[in-house]
Design a protein around this motif. Structure first.
Motif, PDB file in Angstrom:
ATOM      1  N   VAL A  79       0.844  -1.191   0.000  1.00  0.00           N
ATOM      2  CA  VAL A  79       0.000   0.000   0.000  1.00  0.00           C
ATOM      3  C   VAL A  79       0.885   1.249   0.000  1.00  0.00           C
ATOM      4  N   ASP A  80       0.329   2.357  -0.429  1.00  0.00           N
ATOM      5  CA  ASP A  80       1.075   3.611  -0.420  1.00  0.00           C
ATOM      6  C   ASP A  80       0.998   4.202   0.987  1.00  0.00           C
ATOM      7  N   LEU A  81       2.103   4.075   1.729  1.00  0.00           N
ATOM      8  CA  LEU A  81       2.113   4.499   3.128  1.00  0.00           C
ATOM      9  C   LEU A  81       1.827   5.985   3.281  1.00  0.00           C
ATOM     10  N   ASN A  82       2.058   6.748   2.190  1.00  0.00           N
ATOM     11  CA  ASN A  82       1.823   8.189   2.267  1.00  0.00           C
ATOM     12  C   ASN A  82       0.366   8.573   2.057  1.00  0.00           C
ATOM     13  N   LYS A  83      -0.444   7.608   1.640  1.00  0.00           N
ATOM     14  CA  LYS A  83      -1.839   7.940   1.334  1.00  0.00           C
ATOM     15  C   LYS A  83      -2.829   7.454   2.385  1.00  0.00           C
ATOM     16  N   ILE A  84      -2.456   6.405   3.140  1.00  0.00           N
ATOM     17  CA  ILE A  84      -3.395   5.826   4.111  1.00  0.00           C
ATOM     18  C   ILE A  84      -3.199   6.484   5.484  1.00  0.00           C
ATOM     19  N   PRO A  85      -4.267   7.009   6.090  1.00  0.00           N
ATOM     20  CA  PRO A  85      -4.152   7.534   7.463  1.00  0.00           C
ATOM     21  C   PRO A  85      -4.193   6.399   8.488  1.00  0.00           C
ATOM     22  N   VAL A  86      -3.547   6.595   9.654  1.00  0.00           N
ATOM     23  CA  VAL A  86      -3.515   5.549  10.690  1.00  0.00           C
ATOM     24  C   VAL A  86      -4.914   5.116  11.095  1.00  0.00           C
ATOM     25  N   GLY A  87      -5.872   6.037  10.999  1.00  0.00           N
ATOM     26  CA  GLY A  87      -7.249   5.715  11.372  1.00  0.00           C
ATOM     27  C   GLY A  87      -7.801   4.503  10.643  1.00  0.00           C
ATOM     28  N   VAL A  88      -7.236   4.196   9.498  1.00  0.00           N
ATOM     29  CA  VAL A  88      -7.728   3.063   8.700  1.00  0.00           C
ATOM     30  C   VAL A  88      -7.259   1.716   9.261  1.00  0.00           C
ATOM     31  N   ILE A  89      -6.055   1.686   9.793  1.00  0.00           N
ATOM     32  CA  ILE A  89      -5.496   0.378  10.195  1.00  0.00           C
ATOM     33  C   ILE A  89      -5.480   0.155  11.708  1.00  0.00           C
ATOM     34  N   MET A  90      -5.785   1.193  12.485  1.00  0.00           N
ATOM     35  CA  MET A  90      -5.635   1.064  13.941  1.00  0.00           C
ATOM     36  C   MET A  90      -6.702   0.154  14.553  1.00  0.00           C
ATOM     37  N   THR A  91      -6.389  -0.367  15.738  1.00  0.00           N
ATOM     38  CA  THR A  91      -7.405  -1.027  16.556  1.00  0.00           C
ATOM     39  C   THR A  91      -8.226   0.096  17.182  1.00  0.00           C
ATOM     40  N   ARG A  92      -9.547   0.021  17.037  1.00  0.00           N
ATOM     41  CA  ARG A  92     -10.395   1.162  17.377  1.00  0.00           C
ATOM     42  C   ARG A  92     -11.130   0.930  18.701  1.00  0.00           C
TER      43      ARG A  92
END
Lengths: 213, 213
Positions: free
Chosen positions: B136-149
């Motif tokens: 994935v493009d690390l510069n395009k995805i915000p942490v909010g997408v992958i974090m445990t919520r």
């Protein structure tokens, strides 16, 4: 197992014995201006705890042993071999990609690297992450390229105490220590990996001790 | 502070007191077929440790308190607030790349994520690695997408004991716990992050206790 806070009188008795050993209970009582009967319970406590030694017809000696707590006694007797986990090991030629897959499948934080059966390196999740963001082809680079290499690896042996292991982990700021054993393979001397001690192992001991006490 | 292993006779005395309280030392001695003088040191040890209570002219009582070890006493009194570290916090909009750079610069294993001042997620080194190898493009995805919520995050409060923290870390198999406090921002209720407890904090306590004992 019980804990007792030493009284002032008991501390005084220790000082008297230290300075005058061997010394009889009559003499100790006289120096404190108490009767023998009064200090009998104190002497019982001090000998039971191992701080003083009593030899019949001679008197009391200071054992030289510091009063050790139950905790330290219990911990001191625990060896690395009692709590070590299984190590996850790959060969130096393994690609970064395959090593990372192993890391996830085994759910560990670091992997040990061997060559011809000998420990040659350690790779951590941090090492893998650093290389993964750099745009390298994970399928082309072997772990041998990025690993921390012997002799720069902090290790531990099965006979070491778990306190030594915890101290090494903190001082060197590493996540885990390979547990190693000297070995000879094809007339070559080296170390083989027989286990792993991580922060998780230490925290587990901590939790178990707290629950048991 | 010293530790003593109770003798068989002392254990018997506890049983006798439990069954017959209040009971005088004469009576205890009679039941054991010993003289009062013989059991005086035993009674001294049992009252000093708080297992038995002695009331003048009445006799001995069982205090009901289990004998606690020094270790457990010391640990029980340590709160999360005594050992917590500074938390590293980023906003939900932070890109994976920037969050990973923060992870390395701060040299931590996990980062807490907030939105409008409230804790909303946790991202670990493992999460970052998983996403870094996926192309994935690390510069395009915000942490909010992958974090445990939230609410799937294991947290702890400053007043909890460090034993609770260690148990939570082991049971939920997490690397760290955000230390949280309820808060109200713009009439919204939520939690703010005021610290972090990791395995490293627990191992440090373990090492300090071993060195002090």
């Amino acid at each position: 197992m019980i804990d007792i806070q030493l009284s002032e009188r008991q501390e005084k008795i220790i000082d008297i014995v230290k300075a005058n050993q061997p010394i009889t209970s009559e003499e100790i009582a006289k120096r404190l201006s108490f009767t023998r009967a009064t200090i009998r319970p104190d002497l019982a406590i001090l000998t039971m705890s191992g701080i003083l030694d009593a030899r019949p017809k001679v008197g009391y000696f200071y054992s030289g042993r510091e009063a050790m707590s139950f905790f330290t006694n219990q911990i001191n007797s625990m060896k690395v071999s009692d709590i070590k986990s299984l190590p996850i090991v790959v060969d130096e030629q393994t690609t970064l990609y395959d090593a990372i897959v192993t890391l996830f499948l085994e759910d560990v934080g670091s992997i040990y690297v061997t060559s011809e059966g000998f420990l040659t390196g350690v790779v951590s999740r941090k090492d893998f992450l650093k290389n993964s963001i750099g745009g390298v082809d994970l399928n082309k680079i072997p772990v041998g390229v990025i690993m921390t290499r012997m002799p720069n690896i902090v290790t531990i042996t099965p006979e070491d105490s778990i306190i030594d292991a915890a101290v090494k982990i903190m001082e060197h700021q590493v996540d885990s220590l390979p547990v190693i054993e000297e070995t000879v393979i094809n007339n070559k001397h080296g170390y083989k990996v027989i286990g792993k001690i991580s922060k998780t192992n230490i925290v587990r001991v901590f939790v178990d001790l707290c629950k048991n006490n």
